[in-house]
Each structure stands twice: as structure tokens, then as C-alpha cells.
Design an enzyme around this catalytic site. Structure first.
Site, mmCIF file in Angstrom:
data_model
loop_
_atom_site.group_PDB
_atom_site.id
_atom_site.type_symbol
_atom_site.label_atom_id
_atom_site.label_comp_id
_atom_site.label_asym_id
_atom_site.label_seq_id
_atom_site.Cartn_x
_atom_site.Cartn_y
_atom_site.Cartn_z
ATOM 1 N N CYS A 1 0.615 -1.662 0.278
ATOM 2 C CA CYS A 1 0.207 -0.157 0.464
ATOM 3 C C CYS A 1 1.220 1.057 0.316
ATOM 4 C CB CYS A 1 -1.228 -0.055 1.328
ATOM 5 S SG CYS A 1 -0.067 -0.261 2.460
ATOM 6 N N ASP A 2 1.900 0.899 -0.317
ATOM 7 C CA ASP A 2 2.974 2.454 -0.646
ATOM 8 C C ASP A 2 3.268 2.978 -1.864
ATOM 9 O OD1 ASP A 2 5.199 3.766 -1.100
ATOM 10 O OD2 ASP A 2 5.977 3.060 1.083
#
Length: 389
Positions: free
Chosen positions: A337-338
Site C-alpha cells: 500500500c506504498d
């Protein structure tokens, strides 16, 4: 062999049919790097044939798999270690202390003392405080000074962070001598993935000028560490490893005295082509109906082994179940989720239009700087698994 008449014919290494067949026939619960150990053997022999008098010190950081270390010990390789952990790994798998160089210029005092205690006598340095630490905790050791070099055109430059200037190098040698160490030579790194051996020329000339100045100042140098830079195939032509190494050594011979000790530290060039990653497509999507690019999300990304896609420096090759069918441009991304976990966007990758969630993808020539770069569990994803066949 003269560098100007070396065989620089383009090399397109044949991918391992054994690796691809093994991955295709195996179910993997998570992304897995599969190493074919015999290809490490082949690459070692090819590089050794071209390097001749130069001693190979495998750069352990490229891939620390125990099976690789054991095979290279059996072949007679030496090792470049960057940490106590790598030293312990090499010793545990049969390497003798006198075959290990502690090549990191940034070392913990306790680790210098440990290396000295187990019998390692060769250390790198590029700063006065590091010389003091080595003198205090590895008295009498040999030291070589790492130099800064101008960028060579490597795909993955290694300038600025490591190395020092000519005048500082001479001062460090004097300091080392005064503190009871033996300043024996110089080291440098031309830059990882230097695809053309002729790119070494200017760098070697820079180093030779410092060598000559050191000898003129009274230092009895006998060791040149030429570092790494030996390339792997990522889609752009490279010479055969033997021809490449011969061309580099021809230039070394032209610049430096006969009879000196020469070290080479191949890492990528030793193991990259011995490994492929088994990955899976998690999602294929477009951001809008008129989006020109699909987004293809894999179950592996920058934080789980593909860190060298940073700035899109290393361009991996992909094999899918739909190869041969119509393709379209894709932005390739990892699963975390970066938002930085995007692999290729500036230069999209052409992948089959039929690609879909659940498809197995093979990433070729991933044996170097993948498992050793993977995080221990960012976002809860496990580190890259490794299997050796």
C-alpha cells in the site's frame, strides 16, 4: 588481449529451460526466487577464464544463499564481505579467513574486532576515523583505500557515498602506516551493470594516476581491487563474460605494474542469470475507460525483492502464459500500500492483453540483489522465498 580487438560481440544468454520448466510445473504459495546452482558454476568459470591472474572475491551481498557460497568455496572463489553476518556465513560454509576481504568502508568497531579475531587481515577504508578503528581493533592489518571515481555510464552508479580523493587517499595511507597498519593498495567500483568494458578506461586512468602518486610518495603498493561492475543480461546486449573480463584485464594491464595482486568482486555478473522469480498477477485494471495503460499488479514489488527497479535502472524480462499473443503497454506495480511501489511507469512494459489475475509470471535473471534486498515483512508480506535446484 588488447582491449581494442577483444570480442565484444553481443551476448543474448539463452534462458534456462530447466528453470522455466521447473517454475511452470511448480505451485508456489508466495513469490519465490529459484536458483539453478550449476549456472553459478558456469558463470564463475567463464569469468575466471577472462580475469586470468585476478582473484575473484564474490560479492556476497548480491545473493547470500548458502548453496551459492558452498559451491563457490568448492570452486576456489574468495569473498568480499560487507558485514559480520556475511563473514560468519562464509566461514560457516567452508571459506578460510584468508579468502575473505572486509570490503565495506563503514564498519562497527565490534565487527572489526570480530573479523580480526577470526583471522581476517584485509580491510577497506576511505576515512581517517575508519583507519583509527582498524588500527585499534585489527592491529597490523592490511588496508586498501577506496577512491572516488567519476561516473562511468553504469546503469547503477555507485559514486559519492564511498571513496575518497587522491590527496586524502595519500594522507590515509600515511596515517595507516603511522598507526602500524600496512597500506597495500587501492580499490574502486566502476558502477554496477557497466555493460561495455571500454567504459572502464577513464576510471582505470584515474586510479592509475593515484597509484603512481602513492608510489612516488614512498608507499609500496601491491594490491589493486577493481571491484564489480560485471554485467548481466536484462534485454540489452552485453559481451560474453569471458570476453568482457579479458577486455577489462587488458586495460588493467596497460595501466598498472606487472606482478601486483589484483582482486575482482563480481556479484551481479556471477549470479543474476542463475535465478528466476516465480510471481503471480494479483490484479489488472485501468484507472479510467480511456486510460491508455493497464495497471498490472504483481505479488512482488520494490519492498519484496525488486528494489533495483528504483528509477527503472534495471529492466527485468517477463514470461507469461500468454506470450505470443497481442500486447499492450502496462504500468507494473507491486502489492504493497506504498505509492512508491511502482516498478515501471516512465517506460511501460508491453504485456499480453489477455493477462489476468491468477496468471503465473516468470521474471528472468533475478539471481542478484533480489532476495538480499527483500524486506522482512513490510505490509505483512513475507520476504522473498528462495529455492535452489
Amino acid at each position: 588481449m588488447n582491449a581494442t580487438n577483444a570480442d565484444f560481440s553481443a551476448s543474448f544468454p539463452v534462458p534456462s529451460a530447466r528453470l522455466e520448466a521447473f517454475i511452470a510445473a511448480t505451485d508456489f504459495a508466495r513469490p519465490t526466487l529459484v536458483i539453478e546452482i550449476d549456472r553459478v558454476d558456469t558463470q564463475y568459470r567463464a569469468l575466471a577464464a577472462g580475469l586470468g591472474q585476478a582473484a575473484i572475491h564474490y560479492a556476497v551481498k548480491a545473493n547470500p544463499a548458502p548453496e551459492i557460497i558452498e559451491r563457490l568455496v568448492a570452486l576456489g572463489s574468495k569473498f568480499d564481505a560487507a558485514s559480520r553476518g556475511e563473514i560468519e556465513l562464509c566461514l560457516r560454509h567452508g571459506a578460510h579467513p584468508d579468502t575473505i576481504s572486509y570490503g565495506n568502508t563503514i564498519k562497527r568497531v565490534a565487527d572489526i574486532a570480530y573479523a580480526h579475531q577470526v583471522g581476517i587481515t584485509l580491510f577497506a577504508a576511505d576515512a581517517a576515523e575508519e583507519i583509527e578503528k582498524i588500527a585499534a581493533h585489527a592491529p597490523g592489518a592490511e588496508v586498501y583505500i577506496r577512491l572516488l571515481v567519476e561516473a562511468s555510464g553504469a546503469d547503477w552508479p555507485l559514486t559519492r557515498k564511498f571513496g575518497t580523493t587522491r590527496d586524502t587517499a595519500l594522507a590515509l595511507m600515511a596515517q595507516a602506516r603511522d598507526l602500524g597498519l600496512r597500506p597495500v593498495g587501492l580499490s574502486f567500483h566502476v558502477g554496477s551493470q557497466t555493460r561495455d568494458p571500454l567504459m572502464w578506461g577513464d576510471t582505470l586512468a584515474q586510479i592509475a594516476a593515484v597509484w603512481d602518486a602513492a608510489v612516488a610518495a614512498g608507499f609500496d603498493l601491491d594490491l589493486l581491487n577493481i571491484g564489480g561492475g560485471f554485467p548481466a543480461f536484462y534485454g540489452e546486449a552485453i559481451p560474453h563474460p569471458t570476453a568482457y573480463a579479458e577486455a577489462v584485464m587488458a586495460q588493467v594491464t596497460a595501466h598498472f605494474p606487472a606482478g601486483i595482486r589484483i582482486m575482482a568482486e563480481p556479484g551481479r555478473g556471477m549470479v543474476a542469470e542463475a535465478g528466476m522469480i516465480a510471481a503471480e498477477v494479483l490484479l489488472v485494471a485501468r484507472k479510467s475507460e480511456d486510460d491508455l495503460h493497464r495497471w498490472v499488479y504483481l505479488d512482488i514489488g520494490k519492498f519484496s525483492g525488486l528494489a533495483e527497479t528504483m528509477d527503472e535502472a534495471i529492466r527485468y524480462q517477463f514470461v507469461t502464459p500468454h506470450d505470443g499473443e497481442a500486447t499492450g503497454p502496462c504500468i507494473l506495480a507491486g502489492p504493497s500500500c506504498d505509492s512508491a511501489d511502482v516498478l515501471y511507469e516512465k517506460r511501460p512494459v508491453a504485456l499480453p492483453l489477455a493477462l489476468k489475475s491468477g496468471d503465473k509470471v516468470i521474471i528472468r535473471n533475478c539471481g542478484a540483489y533480489t532476495s538480499s534486498y527483500a524486506s522482512v515483512g513490510f505490509n505483512g508480506f513475507p520476504p522473498l522465498d528462495v529455492m535452489v535446484i
